[in-house]
Design an enzyme around this catalytic site. Structure first.
Site, mmCIF file in Angstrom:
data_model
loop_
_atom_site.group_PDB
_atom_site.id
_atom_site.type_symbol
_atom_site.label_atom_id
_atom_site.label_comp_id
_atom_site.label_asym_id
_atom_site.label_seq_id
_atom_site.Cartn_x
_atom_site.Cartn_y
_atom_site.Cartn_z
ATOM 1 N N LYS A 57 0.823 -1.218 0.000
ATOM 2 C CA LYS A 57 0.000 0.000 0.000
ATOM 3 C C LYS A 57 0.857 1.269 0.000
ATOM 4 O O LYS A 57 0.623 2.191 -0.785
ATOM 5 C CB LYS A 57 -0.960 -0.032 1.196
ATOM 6 N N THR A 58 1.849 1.313 0.872
ATOM 7 C CA THR A 58 2.732 2.482 0.931
ATOM 8 C C THR A 58 3.557 2.610 -0.338
ATOM 9 O O THR A 58 3.749 3.718 -0.865
ATOM 10 C CB THR A 58 3.664 2.393 2.155
ATOM 11 N N ASP A 102 -1.871 6.525 6.194
ATOM 12 C CA ASP A 102 -1.806 5.104 6.521
ATOM 13 C C ASP A 102 -2.688 4.813 7.733
ATOM 14 O O ASP A 102 -2.899 5.686 8.582
ATOM 15 C CB ASP A 102 -0.354 4.716 6.814
ATOM 16 N N THR A 151 -5.763 -1.777 6.987
ATOM 17 C CA THR A 151 -5.778 -3.239 7.055
ATOM 18 C C THR A 151 -7.137 -3.720 7.569
ATOM 19 O O THR A 151 -7.377 -4.928 7.620
ATOM 20 C CB THR A 151 -4.672 -3.740 8.005
ATOM 21 N N ARG A 210 6.984 -7.788 1.922
ATOM 22 C CA ARG A 210 7.714 -7.214 3.059
ATOM 23 C C ARG A 210 8.509 -8.286 3.799
ATOM 24 O O ARG A 210 9.678 -8.093 4.146
ATOM 25 C CB ARG A 210 6.753 -6.522 4.018
#
Length: 331
Positions: A57-58, A102, A151, A210
Site C-alpha cells: 500500500k505504501t 496510513d 488493514t 515485506r
C-alpha cells in the site's frame, strides 16, 4: 549501498508502475486513474487501498506520486488527533500533491468528519473560537490526491469509505510473484541467488513482499559478515535456523499456537481468551498477527465453539486425532 534496513527498503521499492510485480488488477486500475489525472490536469477523486499488512500500500502511494511527478506527504491516522492537525498538513500542500494517510481507520471521528468536505469539494471547515462566539471558516484546499490505506476496512465508517472514488484491495502474493520480487531485489543488492533458494524464501514469506525482503536482507547480512558470497541452500539452512522459520514460514509462536490446540487440548475447540492466556499473549496479538496466516493456509478453523486445527494443520505437526467427535468434524 548501505546494508541498513531503511536504505535497503528505499532502494528495493519500485518507483514506477511498470516495475511493480503482482496485483495486476490494481495496477490496471491505477494506470487508468493516473492517465485520467494527467489528461484533466488535476485530481477529482481519491484512492483507498485495503488489504493485509505488507502487501504494497505504501509503495503504491509513492509510485502514484512519482507517476504524477508530485510531492508526497505521508502520515498516519493515529497521529492526526485533532482537526487542527489535519488543517496544518493540508495547508502545507501544493496543487497535485499526494497525501497518504496510513491506517486511516484510526483517525478520530471529529478528524474524519473534517475530511469529508476535503474529499468532496477540496474545502476545509475550521471552527474559530469557542462557545456562542465560535464561527466556521471555510478554506480552499489545493487539488490534491488523497490516498488512504487500511488493514481493517470494516472499521471505516460508511460515509468516509463512500467518499473515495477508487477502492482497491491488495491481496497476498503467489509464490511465482514472490520469486520474481526476490530475484529482482537480490540483483539490485548484487547478491547472486539461484532459483531454488528464491523459491525457498518465497515459501516462507507468508504471501507478502515485506517478509520476503526482510528475509533477503538477513541473508545479505550473513553474506556481508561471512566468507559466503551467494545465497544458496547452505546459507538459507543457517538463516532459517536462526530465524526459527519452518518450511511454511511459521515462527516459534505460530508452532506454539498449533501445538497448544493440537496437543495440549487434543484439538477440542478452544476460545481465544484461553489461547491468549496459555501463550501469555494478548488477544489482539492472537487475532491480528498469529491467526490470519494460519487461517489463510488452512491450518486452523474458527467454529462457534472455538478454534480447532484442520487436517492440514494436524498433518503439519504430525498429530493423529484421537477424539472421535473431532475426527468426524474434519471429514
Amino acid at each position: 549501498m548501505s546494508t541498513s534496513d531503511n536504505a535497503s527498503t528505499i532502494n528495493l521499492r519500485p518507483k514506477i508502475l511498470k516495475d511493480y510485480i503482482g496485483q495486476e488488477k490494481v495496477i490496471q486500475n491505477l494506470k487508468t486513474f493516473i492517465n485520467a489525472i494527467k489528461k484533466r490536469g488535476s485530481s477529482s477523486e481519491h484512492i483507498l487501498f485495503y488489504g493485509p499488512s505488507g502487501t504494497g500500500k505504501t509503495t503504491l502511494a509513492n509510485i502514484i506520486a512519482n507517476e504524477l511527478k508530485s510531492d508526497i506527504k505521508i502520515t498516519s491516522g493515529a497521529v492526526i488527533e485533532r482537526a487542527g492537525d489535519l488543517a496544518a498538513i493540508l495547508t502545507n500542500l501544493n496543487e497535485k500533491d499526494v497525501l497518504f494517510i496510513d491506517e486511516i481507520h484510526r483517525m478520530p471521528k471529529i478528524v474524519e468528519e473534517s475530511l469529508y468536505p476535503v474529499l468532496e469539494e477540496f474545502m476545509l471547515d475550521i471552527i474559530i473560537g469557542k462557545g456562542p462566539s465560535a464561527r466556521t471558516v471555510r478554506l480552499t484546499v489545493p487539488h490534491i490526491t488523497i490516498i488512504g490505506a487500511t488493514t481493517k476496512l470494516a472499521l471505516l465508517s460508511t460515509p468516509l469509505r463512500e467518499r473515495f472514488g477508487l477502492l482497491l484491495r491488495l491481496d497476498y502474493y503467489n509464490i511465482n510473484e514472490l520469486i520474481e520480487i526476490i530475484k529482482k531485489s537480490s540483483n539490485i543488492l548484487n547478491i547472486p541467488i539461484d532459483e531454488e533458494s528464491a523459491k525457498s524464501i518465497a515459501k516462507r514469506s507468508r504471501g507478502t513482499p515485506r517478509i520476503a525482503l526482510r528475509i533477503l536482507k538477513r541473508a545479505k547480512d550473513i553474506v556481508d559478515t561471512t566468507s559466503m558470497n551467494k545465497i544458496d541452500k547452505t546459507l538459507l539452512e543457517k538463516l532459517f535456523s536462526m530465524l526459527e522459520l519452518d518450511n511454511q514460514g511459521l515462527s516459534n509462536i505460530d508452532r506454539k499456537y498449533l501445538k497448544l490446540l493440537g496437543i495440549k487440548f487434543n484439538n477440542n475447540p478452544i476460545g481465544v481468551e484461553t489461547i491468549a492466556s496459555a501463550l501469555s499473549e494478548d488477544i489482539k496479538t492472537i487475532e491480528e498477527f498469529i491467526e490470519p496466516y494460519l487461517m489463510q493456509i488452512g491450518f486452523i478453523e474458527k467454529t462457534s465453539r472455538g478454534r480447532i486445527l484442520t487436517k492440514d494443520g494436524l498433518k503439519h505437526l504430525g498429530i493423529k486425532v484421537k477424539n472421535k467427535d473431532i475426527q468426524q468434524k474434519l471429514i
